[in-house]
Design an enzyme around this catalytic site. Structure first.
Site, PDB file in Angstrom:
ATOM      1  N   CYS A   1     -12.991  23.102  44.772  1.00 28.42           N
ATOM      2  CA  CYS A   1     -13.226  22.983  46.202  1.00 28.42           C
ATOM      3  C   CYS A   1     -12.647  21.689  46.758  1.00 28.42           C
ATOM      4  CB  CYS A   1     -14.716  23.082  46.481  1.00 28.42           C
ATOM      5  SG  CYS A   1     -15.495  24.418  45.544  1.00 28.42           S
TER       6      CYS A   1
ATOM      7  N   THR B   1     -22.238  43.550  31.768  1.00 28.20           N
ATOM      8  CA  THR B   1     -21.276  44.616  32.044  1.00 28.20           C
ATOM      9  C   THR B   1     -21.786  45.889  31.364  1.00 28.20           C
ATOM     10  OG1 THR B   1     -20.078  44.153  30.026  1.00 28.20           O
ATOM     11  CG2 THR B   1     -19.396  42.915  31.997  1.00 28.20           C
TER      12      THR B   1
ATOM     13  N   GLY C   1     -19.542  35.235  38.552  1.00 25.53           N
ATOM     14  CA  GLY C   1     -18.648  34.498  39.456  1.00 25.53           C
ATOM     15  C   GLY C   1     -17.710  35.371  40.267  1.00 25.53           C
ATOM     16  N   ASP C   2     -16.567  34.802  40.597  1.00 24.01           N
ATOM     17  CA  ASP C   2     -15.612  35.464  41.482  1.00 24.01           C
ATOM     18  C   ASP C   2     -15.101  36.786  40.914  1.00 24.01           C
ATOM     19  OD1 ASP C   2     -15.861  33.217  43.029  1.00 24.01           O
ATOM     20  OD2 ASP C   2     -13.761  32.603  42.892  1.00 24.01           O
TER      21      ASP C   2
HETATM   22  C1  LIG Z   1      -8.905  25.621  46.921  1.00 22.92           C
HETATM   23  C2  LIG Z   1     -10.275  26.177  46.784  1.00 22.92           C
HETATM   24  C3  LIG Z   1     -11.311  25.693  47.584  1.00 22.92           C
HETATM   25  C4  LIG Z   1     -12.592  26.218  47.477  1.00 22.92           C
HETATM   26  N1  LIG Z   1     -13.581  25.721  48.278  1.00 22.92           N
HETATM   27  C5  LIG Z   1     -14.832  26.231  48.170  1.00 22.92           C
HETATM   28  C6  LIG Z   1     -15.888  25.725  48.955  1.00 22.92           C
HETATM   29  O1  LIG Z   1     -15.698  24.788  49.745  1.00 22.92           O
HETATM   30  N2  LIG Z   1     -17.127  26.278  48.825  1.00 22.92           N
HETATM   31  C7  LIG Z   1     -17.366  27.295  47.938  1.00 22.92           C
HETATM   32  O2  LIG Z   1     -18.500  27.760  47.844  1.00 22.92           O
HETATM   33  N3  LIG Z   1     -16.388  27.793  47.172  1.00 22.92           N
HETATM   34  C8  LIG Z   1     -15.133  27.290  47.270  1.00 22.92           C
HETATM   35  N4  LIG Z   1     -14.149  27.785  46.469  1.00 22.92           N
HETATM   36  C9  LIG Z   1     -14.454  28.908  45.567  1.00 22.92           C
HETATM   37  C10 LIG Z   1     -15.057  28.459  44.250  1.00 22.92           C
HETATM   38  O3  LIG Z   1     -14.242  27.484  43.663  1.00 22.92           O
HETATM   39  C11 LIG Z   1     -15.182  29.671  43.352  1.00 22.92           C
HETATM   40  O4  LIG Z   1     -16.055  30.596  43.962  1.00 22.92           O
HETATM   41  C12 LIG Z   1     -15.721  29.341  41.988  1.00 22.92           C
HETATM   42  O5  LIG Z   1     -14.949  28.355  41.364  1.00 22.92           O
HETATM   43  C13 LIG Z   1     -15.748  30.608  41.139  1.00 22.92           C
HETATM   44  O6  LIG Z   1     -16.205  30.319  39.863  1.00 22.92           O
HETATM   45  P1  LIG Z   1     -15.716  31.181  38.632  1.00 22.92           P
HETATM   46  O7  LIG Z   1     -16.311  30.579  37.421  1.00 22.92           O
HETATM   47  O8  LIG Z   1     -15.968  32.605  38.895  1.00 22.92           O
HETATM   48  O9  LIG Z   1     -14.124  31.016  38.604  1.00 22.92           O
HETATM   49  P2  LIG Z   1     -13.277  29.693  38.502  1.00 22.92           P
HETATM   50  O10 LIG Z   1     -14.069  28.512  38.863  1.00 22.92           O
HETATM   51  O11 LIG Z   1     -12.028  29.948  39.236  1.00 22.92           O
HETATM   52  O12 LIG Z   1     -12.967  29.602  36.967  1.00 22.92           O
HETATM   53  C14 LIG Z   1     -12.268  30.627  36.297  1.00 22.92           C
HETATM   54  C15 LIG Z   1     -11.429  30.013  35.198  1.00 22.92           C
HETATM   55  O13 LIG Z   1     -11.173  31.012  34.230  1.00 22.92           O
HETATM   56  C16 LIG Z   1      -9.885  30.797  33.710  1.00 22.92           C
HETATM   57  N5  LIG Z   1      -9.428  32.052  33.102  1.00 22.92           N
HETATM   58  C17 LIG Z   1      -9.177  33.212  33.738  1.00 22.92           C
HETATM   59  N6  LIG Z   1      -8.823  34.154  32.836  1.00 22.92           N
HETATM   60  C18 LIG Z   1      -8.863  33.563  31.629  1.00 22.92           C
HETATM   61  C19 LIG Z   1      -8.586  34.016  30.321  1.00 22.92           C
HETATM   62  N7  LIG Z   1      -8.241  35.271  30.080  1.00 22.92           N
HETATM   63  N8  LIG Z   1      -8.696  33.141  29.305  1.00 22.92           N
HETATM   64  C20 LIG Z   1      -9.080  31.858  29.531  1.00 22.92           C
HETATM   65  N9  LIG Z   1      -9.341  31.381  30.756  1.00 22.92           N
HETATM   66  C21 LIG Z   1      -9.231  32.227  31.784  1.00 22.92           C
HETATM   67  C22 LIG Z   1      -9.080  30.362  34.891  1.00 22.92           C
HETATM   68  O14 LIG Z   1      -7.965  29.621  34.486  1.00 22.92           O
HETATM   69  C23 LIG Z   1     -10.074  29.540  35.692  1.00 22.92           C
HETATM   70  O15 LIG Z   1      -9.941  28.162  35.448  1.00 22.92           O
HETATM   71  C24 LIG Z   1     -12.847  27.260  46.558  1.00 22.92           C
HETATM   72  C25 LIG Z   1     -11.826  27.737  45.740  1.00 22.92           C
HETATM   73  C26 LIG Z   1     -10.552  27.210  45.829  1.00 22.92           C
HETATM   74  C27 LIG Z   1      -9.480  27.720  44.951  1.00 22.92           C
HETATM   75  C1  LIG Z   2     -19.979  19.825  35.310  1.00 25.60           C
HETATM   76  C2  LIG Z   2     -20.758  20.993  34.848  1.00 25.60           C
HETATM   77  C3  LIG Z   2     -20.383  21.338  33.447  1.00 25.60           C
HETATM   78  C4  LIG Z   2     -22.216  20.527  34.883  1.00 25.60           C
HETATM   79  O1  LIG Z   2     -23.097  21.566  34.592  1.00 25.60           O
HETATM   80  P1  LIG Z   2     -24.652  21.258  34.529  1.00 25.60           P
HETATM   81  O2  LIG Z   2     -24.920  20.277  33.460  1.00 25.60           O
HETATM   82  O3  LIG Z   2     -25.343  22.551  34.461  1.00 25.60           O
HETATM   83  O4  LIG Z   2     -24.943  20.639  35.965  1.00 25.60           O
HETATM   84  P2  LIG Z   2     -25.471  19.210  36.435  1.00 25.60           P
HETATM   85  O5  LIG Z   2     -24.745  18.086  35.816  1.00 25.60           O
HETATM   86  O6  LIG Z   2     -25.450  19.276  37.902  1.00 25.60           O
HETATM   87  O7  LIG Z   2     -26.970  19.157  35.891  1.00 25.60           O
HETATM   88  C5  LIG Z   2     -27.892  20.110  36.271  1.00 25.60           C
HETATM   89  C6  LIG Z   2     -29.023  20.097  35.277  1.00 25.60           C
HETATM   90  O8  LIG Z   2     -29.707  18.857  35.346  1.00 25.60           O
HETATM   91  C7  LIG Z   2     -31.070  19.069  35.649  1.00 25.60           C
HETATM   92  N1  LIG Z   2     -31.507  17.964  36.494  1.00 25.60           N
HETATM   93  C8  LIG Z   2     -30.946  17.505  37.636  1.00 25.60           C
HETATM   94  N2  LIG Z   2     -31.621  16.452  38.093  1.00 25.60           N
HETATM   95  C9  LIG Z   2     -32.635  16.234  37.223  1.00 25.60           C
HETATM   96  C10 LIG Z   2     -33.685  15.286  37.165  1.00 25.60           C
HETATM   97  N3  LIG Z   2     -33.813  14.325  38.086  1.00 25.60           N
HETATM   98  N4  LIG Z   2     -34.565  15.384  36.149  1.00 25.60           N
HETATM   99  C11 LIG Z   2     -34.436  16.331  35.212  1.00 25.60           C
HETATM  100  N5  LIG Z   2     -33.447  17.248  35.209  1.00 25.60           N
HETATM  101  C12 LIG Z   2     -32.563  17.188  36.219  1.00 25.60           C
HETATM  102  C13 LIG Z   2     -31.128  20.406  36.310  1.00 25.60           C
HETATM  103  O9  LIG Z   2     -32.386  21.007  36.183  1.00 25.60           O
HETATM  104  C14 LIG Z   2     -30.054  21.147  35.557  1.00 25.60           C
HETATM  105  O10 LIG Z   2     -30.531  21.523  34.304  1.00 25.60           O
HETATM  106  P3  LIG Z   2     -30.941  23.032  33.928  1.00 25.60           P
HETATM  107  O11 LIG Z   2     -29.804  23.912  34.303  1.00 25.60           O
HETATM  108  O12 LIG Z   2     -31.204  22.968  32.470  1.00 25.60           O
HETATM  109  O13 LIG Z   2     -32.183  23.314  34.728  1.00 25.60           O
HETATM  110  C15 LIG Z   2     -20.562  22.236  35.760  1.00 25.60           C
HETATM  111  O14 LIG Z   2     -21.384  22.170  36.888  1.00 25.60           O
HETATM  112  C16 LIG Z   2     -19.158  22.322  36.230  1.00 25.60           C
HETATM  113  O15 LIG Z   2     -18.252  22.670  35.496  1.00 25.60           O
HETATM  114  N6  LIG Z   2     -18.932  21.977  37.512  1.00 25.60           N
HETATM  115  C17 LIG Z   2     -17.627  21.818  38.057  1.00 25.60           C
HETATM  116  C18 LIG Z   2     -16.928  23.099  38.481  1.00 25.60           C
HETATM  117  C19 LIG Z   2     -17.409  23.703  39.737  1.00 25.60           C
HETATM  118  O16 LIG Z   2     -18.588  23.931  39.908  1.00 25.60           O
HETATM  119  N7  LIG Z   2     -16.466  23.995  40.647  1.00 25.60           N
HETATM  120  C20 LIG Z   2     -16.772  24.664  41.864  1.00 25.60           C
HETATM  121  C21 LIG Z   2     -17.286  23.740  42.881  1.00 25.60           C
HETATM  122  S1  LIG Z   2     -16.092  22.490  43.271  1.00 25.60           S
END
Ligand SMILES: Cc1cc2nc3c(=O)[nH]c(=O)nc-3n(C[C@H](O)[C@H](O)[C@H](O)COP(=O)(O)OP(=O)(O)OC[C@H]3O[C@@H](n4cnc5c(N)ncnc54)[C@H](O)[C@@H]3O)c2cc1C
Ligand SMILES: CC(C)(COP(=O)(O)OP(=O)(O)OC[C@H]1O[C@@H](n2cnc3c(N)ncnc32)[C@H](O)[C@@H]1OP(=O)(O)O)[C@@H](O)C(=O)NCCC(=O)NCCS
Ligand SMILES: Cc1cc2nc3c(=O)[nH]c(=O)nc-3n(C[C@H](O)[C@H](O)[C@H](O)COP(=O)(O)OP(=O)(O)OC[C@H]3O[C@@H](n4cnc5c(N)ncnc54)[C@H](O)[C@@H]3O)c2cc1C
Ligand SMILES: CC(C)(COP(=O)(O)OP(=O)(O)OC[C@H]1O[C@@H](n2cnc3c(N)ncnc32)[C@H](O)[C@@H]1OP(=O)(O)O)[C@@H](O)C(=O)NCCC(=O)NCCS
Lengths: 541, 541
Positions: free
Chosen positions: B42, B265, B274-275
Site C-alpha cells: 500500500c 478450498t 486474501g485477494d
Molecule cells: C499499489 C497498491 C496499493 C494498495 N493500497 C491499499 C490500501 O491503501 N488499502 C488496502 O486495504 N489495500 C491496498 N492494497 C491491496 C492490498 O495490498 C492487498 O489487498 C493485499 O496485499 C492482499 O494480500 P494477499 O496476501 O492476498 O496478496 P499479496 O499481498 O499481493 O501477496 C501475494 C504474494 O504471493 C506471491 N505469489 C503469487 N503466486 C505465487 C506462487 N505461485 N509462488 C510463490 N509466491 C507467489 C506474490 O508474488 C505476492 O507477493 C494495495 C495494493 C497495491 C498493489
Molecule cells: C509484518 C507481519 C509479518 C507481521 O505480522 P504479525 O506479527 O501478525 O503482526 P504485528 O507485528 O502487527 O503483531 C500483531 C500481534 O501482536 C499482538 N499484539 C499487538 N500489540 C500487543 C500488545 N500491546 N500486547 C500483546 N500483544 C500485542 C497482537 O495480538 C497480534 O498477535 P496475535 O495475532 O497472536 O493475536 C505481517 O503483518 C506482514 O507481512 N505485513 C506486511 C504486509 C502487508 O500487510 N501488506 C499490506 C498492507 S501495506
C-alpha cells in the site's frame, strides 16, 4: 400549547429548535439569564487564547435570528426565579430592570446547566470561572497586562484554559489536588500529558490543593506559593438546581435533578435536561453526572420529541469525552480502572501503543490505548487514548462498539478504512480485539505494570526481550535482557526451576511473540501488559 | 506438522506469524516468488512519488529477521509451480536457477494475491503495473527523465499513482473508461474528487477507454491522443488462481478461489485467503471480490487459528476502503446506490454536508456524507464520504455500527467524543441518524437530486430558501427564492393549489427548518436531499 424553556444554550435551544420543527403552532418561550443564547461554551477557552479570534464566532445565534427562523420568543437577560407548579406558571425577572413577569406554561423545560464549583477558600472571590460569554469577557480583561496565572483544576476546562493562557505568552501554573490531571483517565495513561505540559512550560503542581488565594499569588497545601496575577477556577461544576429545588422538584443522590426515562421530573409537566440532571450510567444503571454537550443536545432534542408525542426512552450514558492539549488528543469513554476497582467489579486491562497510521508513511506517531474488558463476558467496559493523531477516531469506534453491545474480541473483526495515511492493515482497534481474544481465552497470561515488583518479590524473573541498546537506556530493576530474536538460542540462560517468567518488550508485541518459545515449558509465563512503556508511565521511574 | 504457505505478504505472512505464536513446534515454510516478503504494497505509490523517501521503509521484514523472530523458513525468489494434492506435495521452483524442489505439507495455505489486469490492447506491453517492489523499481526507472504520463484506471491505485507522478513534477493524464473515478462511490459523491484532480492539473479523461498505446502517446476511444512517455496500468486486479486451478481447486462465479467459512478450498488440507479468494458479502451473502489489506490480514490470521484448532467462522465483508488524494479523503463502506439499484433493492439515500468539526473553531471544512438505508428496517446498507478531514473517522464509526447491526436511527444516539477541534456537539454521524429517523418515520419527505427535473415537469414548484445572494450565484432552473427567515411572512407568494413543493437550501438544514412552516398546509412538501450542493454535484450544472 405553550412551552417555556429555562436556559438558552445547548439543551434548551436544541429543545426549542426541534420543537418548532415538530410543531408549527406551539408557543415557545426561551428565557436565558445571561446576555447570550446558543453560544459556543466549548469554544470559550480558545477565544481567551486568541485561537478563535473573533468573539462573534462564539455567538451562534441571536434572539432575532431565532425568531426569524423558528418563531421562538427568546428573552436574554431574563432569569426564571420561581416556578408555581400548581398554577403552571414561572415567574421571570429582567436581570437589568428587576421587572418581573409571570409566564404560564403547559410544559416547562429546565436546562439551566451547571455552576462552577467555588470552594470556600480565602480569596476565592478573585478566582475567575469560565462558563459563559460574560465570564470570557471578564477573563480577557483580567489577563490584559497580566504576566502570571494559576489555573485551579486539571479537568478538561482547566487544561484548555492553561494552554490558552500559555498561548497568550503568560507564565502559567496548574494546580490539581489529585495526583493527576484528567480524572476520567487512569494515572499511567495521563503520564504523557503531564510530560507534555511540563515540556511546554506549564508549572504543574499535582497532589496539593490551593489553600489561600492571595492578592498576587496562591498558597498550596504543601506550603508552596505560586505567583498569580490572575487566578482561574476550573475545579468542576455542580448541577444548577436551585430554582427547581425551591419548587419541590426532586434531586438525586449526586445532586442533580432526578428525571425519568422521558426526562420528566417528579412533575409531569416539567422536563429537565443537560448538565442540571442526573443521567443513567450505561454500565451500572447508577445515577451519574455527565456534564457534556453531546448528551445535553440530545436530551434537549428528545424532550421536544416527547412534548410532540414522538418520545423514545432515554439512552443511558457512557460519558465519551476528549480534549485537545498541546498537540495531544486525550480521550475516554465508559469506566476507567479506578472506578472498576472501587466498585469491586472484575476487569481485564489491556494497554497498547500502536502507531496512529502505517509506520512506513511519514508522520505516524505512537498512541497509548487502554481497553477495559469484562473477563467473563468480553463486554467492553471502557477505553482511553492519548496521542498526537487518530485518538478521536479510535475512541469513537470503540464507543460505537460499546453502544452496540459488541464484545472486545469482536473488535478484531472490524473492517476499518485502511490506507497508509489513516491506519494500519490491522488497525489499532483490531489489535485491541486480538489481544482481548488472547487474554480472555486464557491463552496469553499477562501481568500489569503495578504488579511487577510484587511478583518479583515472590520470585518471578523478568526477562526484557528488547535489544541491548534499549535495555541499556533504561530497564525494569532486576530484569535480565535476552533479545527476542536470540531467545531460542539462549534458553539455557533462563533461570531454571518453575519460578514464573515475566516477559516484556517496549509495548508487548515482541514479548507476545517470545511467549511462543516458552509456552510449552510448563512454567507460568506472563506478558507484561503494555510493556516497558506502560510500566514506566505507571511507575514514574 | 508441516505447513507450507504460498505468498509471503499480507495474508501469507500474517498466517505464518500467527501460526508460530500458536504452535512453536510446527514447521512453517513460506515461498514467495518475488524477491521480497512482508513488503508494504500500500506504500508503493508513495515511494514512486518520493513521499516515502527510503525504499527500505517499504521492506518491513527479511527472511532472516522472520527466521530469528518466528523461526519461519522463508524463501524468496521461489515460486510454487504445482500442487500434488494426492501426495500433499507442492513443487517449488527457484526463479533464478530454475531448480525445483518438492515440499510435502500437512496443510497448505494459498495467499498468492491478485494480478494486475492487462487488457489486450495494442502496445499494452509498454504499460507498467504496480503490484510489488520490482514493479516499483521498474516504474522509478521509467519515470527518470520522463515528462508525461498516462495512468489508465481511476481506482484507488490509479489515483494514488497519478498524484504521486504529479508530485514528481510530471504532466499526468488519467484515463478512465467509466464516467467517474472511484467506482465504490456514487457519481454525485465523486464530483469534488474530479474537481480537485482537474484543479491540481491532472488531465482527467472520463468515459473513454484507451484503445492503442503508442510509443509516445495513447489513443482513446473518442479519438483523442494524449502524450505519454510513461504508461501506467491500474485498471484493476483479478485473483491469481492459476496454480490452484491447475490442481483442481474450485473457482467461484467471480473468478476467485472458492472457500468455505473456514477458508478451506474444496481440498480439506488447502486453505486460501486474501485477494485470490471470493468473499461473502455481508448484505447479500453473494460471492464478491474485495481485494483489500485488512481482510487479507485477518483471513491469514484466521487460517492460522484454524490450523491450530482455534478456528472461528469467517466473517462476511463490507469492503470498507479509503484513499487519500490531493488533500481529500475519499472513503466508502458497504453497498453504493448504483449497486442497490441494479440489485432492485429498496433503499433510502441521505446526503449531508456537515462541518468536519465545530465551525467556530479554525480549520473546519465541509464534508460530503451519504448514507444508504433500508426503508423498511432502518438497516444501514452503505456509506460514503469525501472531505479534507474526519472522513476516515465517520466511515469507521458507521462501518462499526453496520457490523454491530445498529440501525440508522440508532446513530442519533451515539455518544461521540466532542471538543471543538474534533467534531460537533451533534456529530455528523448523529446528524445522519436524525435525518434517517425523520425520513424513515415518514415525517420528512424528500426528493433526490436526479428526481427534481421530472417532478418539476409534473408540476412541482421548487422553492430555494437560501439568501438572495446565494440564489443569484447559481440556482436550480425554475426555482423561486424565498429565504427561510422570510418564509412565514411571504406565504402568499407560494403558488396555490395543491402542486407539490420542493424546498431546498444549500445542504438541507434550512429547508428542513422551513418545512415546519408548510407541513400543515395539507399539500405535499418535500426536502431536496443534500440541497443545492448535492444537486449541483449530481447534475454537473
Ligand atoms: C499499489 C497498491 C496499493 C494498495 N493500497 C491499499 C490500501 O491503501 N488499502 C488496502 O486495504 N489495500 C491496498 N492494497 C491491496 C492490498 O495490498 C492487498 O489487498 C493485499 O496485499 C492482499 O494480500 P494477499 O496476501 O492476498 O496478496 P499479496 O499481498 O499481493 O501477496 C501475494 C504474494 O504471493 C506471491 N505469489 C503469487 N503466486 C505465487 C506462487 N505461485 N509462488 C510463490 N509466491 C507467489 C506474490 O508474488 C505476492 O507477493 C494495495 C495494493 C497495491 C498493489
Ligand atoms: C509484518 C507481519 C509479518 C507481521 O505480522 P504479525 O506479527 O501478525 O503482526 P504485528 O507485528 O502487527 O503483531 C500483531 C500481534 O501482536 C499482538 N499484539 C499487538 N500489540 C500487543 C500488545 N500491546 N500486547 C500483546 N500483544 C500485542 C497482537 O495480538 C497480534 O498477535 P496475535 O495475532 O497472536 O493475536 C505481517 O503483518 C506482514 O507481512 N505485513 C506486511 C504486509 C502487508 O500487510 N501488506 C499490506 C498492507 S501495506
Ligand atoms: C469552557 C467550557 C468548555 C466546554 N467544553 C466542552 C467540550 O469540549 N465538550 C463537551 O462535550 N462539553 C464541553 N463543555 C460542556 C458543555 O458546554 C455543557 O455540557 C453543555 O453546554 C450543557 O448544556 P446545558 O443546556 O445543560 O447547559 P448550558 O449550555 O450551560 O446552558 C444553561 C443556560 O441556562 C441559563 N440559566 C440557568 N439558570 C437560569 C434561570 N434560572 N433562568 C434563565 N436562565 C438560566 C444559564 O445562564 C446558561 O446559559 C464545556 C463547558 C464549558 C463551560
Ligand atoms: C444552534 C442551535 C439552536 C441549533 O439547533 P438545531 O437547529 O437543532 O441544530 P442544527 O442547526 O445542527 O440542525 C440540526 C437539524 O437539521 C437536520 N439536518 C441536518 N442536516 C440535514 C440535511 N442534510 N437534510 C435534512 N435535515 C438535516 C437534523 O435532522 C436536525 O433536525 P431535527 O432535530 O429536526 O432532526 C443549537 O444547537 C444550539 O444552541 N447550539 C449551540 C450551543 C451548544 O450546543 N453549546 C455546546 C457546544 S459548544
Amino acid at each position: 400549547m405553550r412551552v417555556v424553556i429555562v436556559g438558552g444554550v445547548a439543551g434548551g435551544m436544541s429543545a426549542a429548535a426541534r420543537l418548532r420543527r415538530l410543531d408549527e403552532s406551539a408557543e415557545i418561550v426561551v428565557v436565558e439569564k445571561s446576555g447570550y443564547v446558543s453560544f459556543a461554551n466549548c469554544g470559550l477557552p480558545y477565544h481567551v487564547g486568541g485561537v478563535i479570534e473573533e468573539r462573534s464566532a462564539l455567538l451562534l445565534q441571536t434572539p432575532q435570528a431565532l425568531y426569524d427562523r423558528f418563531r421562538l420568543d427568546v428573552r436574554v437577560g431574563v432569569e426564571a426565579v420561581q416556578i408555581n407548579r400548581q398554577s403552571r406558571e414561572v415567574i421571570v425577572r429582567d436581570v437589568a430592570t428587576g421587572r418581573e413577569e409571570t409566564l404560564s406554561y403547559d410544559k416547562l423545560v429546565l436546562s439551566p446547566g451547571a455552576k462552577p464549583l467555588m470552594p470556600p477558600i480565602p480569596g476565592i472571590e478573585r478566582a475567575l470561572p469560565l462558563r459563559n460569554v460574560e465570564d470570557t469577557d471578564r477573563m480577557l480583561e483580567a489577563v490584559q497586562g497580566a504576566e502570571t496565572a494559576v489555573v485551579i483544576g486539571g479537568g478538561f476546562v482547566g487544561l484548555e484554559v492553561a494552554e490558552n493562557l500559555l498561548h497568550r505568552g503568560m507564565k502559567v501554573a496548574l494546580v490539581e489536588a489529585l495526583p493527576q490531571v484528567m480524572a476520567p483517565l487512569d494515572p499511567e495513561m495521563v503520564d504523557p500529558v503531564h510530560d507534555a505540559m511540563r515540556a511546554a512550560g506549564i508549572d504543574l503542581r499535582l497532589g496539593s490543593g490551593v489553600t489561600i488565594i492571595g492578592e498576587h499569588d496562591v498558597t498550596l497545601a504543601d506550603g508552596a506559593t505560586v505567583p498569580a496575577d490572575v487566578v482561574v477556577a476550573a475545579i468542576g461544576v455542580r448541577p444548577d438546581t436551585e430554582l427547581a429545588k425551591a419548587s419541590g422538584l426532586k434531586v438525586g443522590p449526586r445532586g442533580g435533578l432526578l428525571v425519568d426515562h422521558r426526562q420528566l421530573t417528579n412533575d409531569p409537566h416539567i422536563y429537565a435536561v443537560g448538565d442540571a440532571v442526573e443521567k443513567n450510567d450505561a454500565l451500572s444503571d447508577e445515577a451519574v453526572l455527565v456534564p457534556l454537550a453531546n448528551t445535553a443536545n440530545l436530551q434537549g432534542r428528545r424532550v421536544a420529541d416527547d412534548i410532540a408525542g414522538r418520545g423514545k426512552p432515554a439512552r443511558p450514558v457512557r460519558g465519551t469525552a476528549i480534549v485537545g492539549l498541546l498537540g495531544l488528543q486525550v480521550a475516554a469513554t465508559g469506566w476507567n480502572e479506578k472506578r472498576l476497582r472501587d466498585a469491586g467489579r472484575a476487569y481485564l486491562a489491556i494497554h497498547t501503543h500502536p502507531a496512529s497510521h502505517a509506520t512506513y508513511y511519514p508522520g505516524a506517531s505512537t498512541m497509548a490505548l487502554k481497553l477495559l474488558v469484562d473477563p467473563a463476558t468480553g463486554e467492553i467496559l471502557g477505553a482511553q487514548g492519548v496521542g498526537r493523531e487518530g485518538i478521536d477516531k479510535r475512541i469513537d469506534v470503540i464507543a460505537t462498539a460499546m453502544t452496540a453491545g459488541m464484545t472486545a474480541p469482536e473488535l478484531a473483526e472490524l473492517e476499518l478504512a485502511y490506507a497508509p495515511q489513516f491506519g494500519s492493515a490491522k488497525d489499532a482497534v483490531n489489535m485491541l480485539g486480538f489481544i482481548a481474544e488472547n487474554r480472555l481465552s486464557g491463552w496469553e497470561k499477562s501481568v500489569q505494570w503495578h504488579e511487577v515488583a510484587e511478583r518479583q518479590a515472590e520470585g518471578a524473573v523478568v526477562i526484557d526481550v528488547r535489544t541491548p541498546g534499549e535495555y541499556a537506556a533504561g530497564a525494569i530493576p532486576g530484569a535480565m535482557n535476552i533479545p527476542v530474536d536470540e531467545l531460542r538460542d539462549r534458553m539455557d540462560e533462563i533461570p531454571g526451576g518453575d519460578v514464573p517468567l515475566i516477559l516484556h518488550c517496549g509495548v508487548g508485541i515482541r514479548s507476545h511473540a517470545a511467549l511462543a518459545a516458552l509456552r510449552d515449558s510448563g512454567r507460568e509465563v506472563l506478558n507484561l501488559d503494555g510493556g516497558y512503556t506502560t510500566w514506566r508511565a505507571g511507575t514514574g521511574i
